[in-house]
Write a protein that holds these residues in place. Structure first.
Motif, PDB file in Angstrom:
ATOM      1  N   ALA A 166       0.718  -1.282  -0.254  1.00  0.00           N
ATOM      2  CA  ALA A 166      -0.040   0.090  -0.023  1.00  0.00           C
ATOM      3  C   ALA A 166       0.841   1.184  -0.069  1.00  0.00           C
ATOM      4  O   ALA A 166       0.353   2.306  -0.415  1.00  0.00           O
ATOM      5  N   ASN A 167       2.073   1.154   0.377  1.00  0.00           N
ATOM      6  CA  ASN A 167       2.973   2.478   0.452  1.00  0.00           C
ATOM      7  C   ASN A 167       3.454   2.874  -0.867  1.00  0.00           C
ATOM      8  O   ASN A 167       4.147   3.659  -1.207  1.00  0.00           O
TER       9      ASN A 167
ATOM     10  N   ASP B 177       3.190   3.792  -5.096  1.00  0.00           N
ATOM     11  CA  ASP B 177       2.313   4.485  -5.833  1.00  0.00           C
ATOM     12  C   ASP B 177       1.754   3.434  -6.823  1.00  0.00           C
ATOM     13  O   ASP B 177       2.353   2.308  -7.092  1.00  0.00           O
TER      14      ASP B 177
END
Length: 300
Positions: free
Chosen positions: A96-97, A99
């Motif tokens: 999720a971190n 792009d």
């Protein structure tokens, strides 16, 4: 006539993109101008997935080794991914971190342009176990940039007894490198389009860069080049709606026929038919019909 064997499973590796596809442009945009599109769709894209989806539609089992999108883009693409018939067990969700990997595709008739954001690795951690499992006959690498990033794909595939195909996919930085010859020569089939082939000097070279080099020429058909011969196949004219993914669809038709051990000209014709199918629909590989009839036509 006996149907060709389609039990040989394909593993397709490379980045999965969220494609924002603008269609029905009156012209391609230029600096300082705003152009209004007649249509917009959000579809899963990237050469690895599009080729895999067409392989599945042709009736050959196929798995995708890719980083799946996370967050809102995952929900936007999930239905199309699940409906594709492509096995996703060798893929992993993008952290999720990072792009999201997004491509903005603009199509105006036969013209197209792309703007892409890459993030994270091209090859998921699950790839090693998948390729070593003994479940696959062939590895397809969705873009040359993936092989540049992970050149050990070749050794891993060869160790597992897989044949290998490689799409080029335009990338200025990659095509400007001086270490491509060895990578391309190590695969069985290299599949650039005509523009990429010109950039690499393939059409003027004395010998093809890979044992079997296929140059995709859009409405002008395709050419196969080996050290012994050059074979060409024209394609039938069709009404173009969106050319996104046409080259990747061609790859699927060609690879499926090649794995079925059909003659080279029939492999080209099979690729041409899949490419023509792609340009008549929006998105690289969404809502594909059963294309087994195309596979049967390739064998005729």
């Amino acid at each position: 006539m006996t149907r060709a064997n389609r039990s040989g499973r394909v593993l397709s590796v490379g980045r999965l993109y969220c494609d924002l596809i603008f269609t029905e442009l009156p012209k391609m945009p230029t600096l300082g101008e705003e152009v209004f599109a007649g249509g917009l769709s959000i579809k899963p894209g990237g050469g690895a997935f599009i080729t895999a989806a067409y392989v599945a539609a042709l009736g050959r089992p196929v798995s995708l080794a890719s980083a799946l999108p996370s967050g809102p883009f995952a929900s936007a693409l999930l239905a199309d991914l699940e409906a594709s018939g492509v096995d996703l067990s060798a893929s992993e969700e993008t952290p999720a971190n990072l792009d999201p990997q997004i491509t903005v595709a603009m199509a105006s008739g036969l013209e197209r342009a792309f703007l892409t954001r890459r993030a994270g690795p091209a090859v998921p951690g699950a790839f090693d176990a998948a390729v070593a499992s003994g479940a696959f006959a062939h590895l397809h690498i969705g873009e040359l940039a993936t092989l540049v990033e992970a050149p050990d794909l070749i050794e891993k595939a060869r160790s597992a007894g897989l044949s290998i195909s490689l799409d080029c996919s335009w990338d200025d930085a990659v095509l400007a490198r001086d270490d491509l010859a060895g990578l391309i020569a190590a695969v069985d089939i290299f599949l650039p389009n005509e523009t990429e082939a010109e950039r690499l000097g393939i059409l003027k070279a004395a010998n093809p860069p890979a044992p079997l080099t296929i140059v995709k020429r859009g409405p002008d058909g395709s050419i196969a080049i080996t050290a012994e011969e050059t074979v060409s196949a024209p394609t039938k004219p069709v009404d173009v709606i969106d050319s996104t993914g046409a080259g990747d669809a061609f790859n699927a038709g060609f690879i499926d026929a090649w794995l079925a051990k059909l003659p080279l000209k029939q492999c080209l014709e099979a690729g041409n038919r899949c490419g023509a199918e792609a340009v008549m629909r929006v998105g690289g590989a969404s809502d594909l019909p059963d294309l087994s009839a195309l596979a049967e036509e390739a064998e005729a």
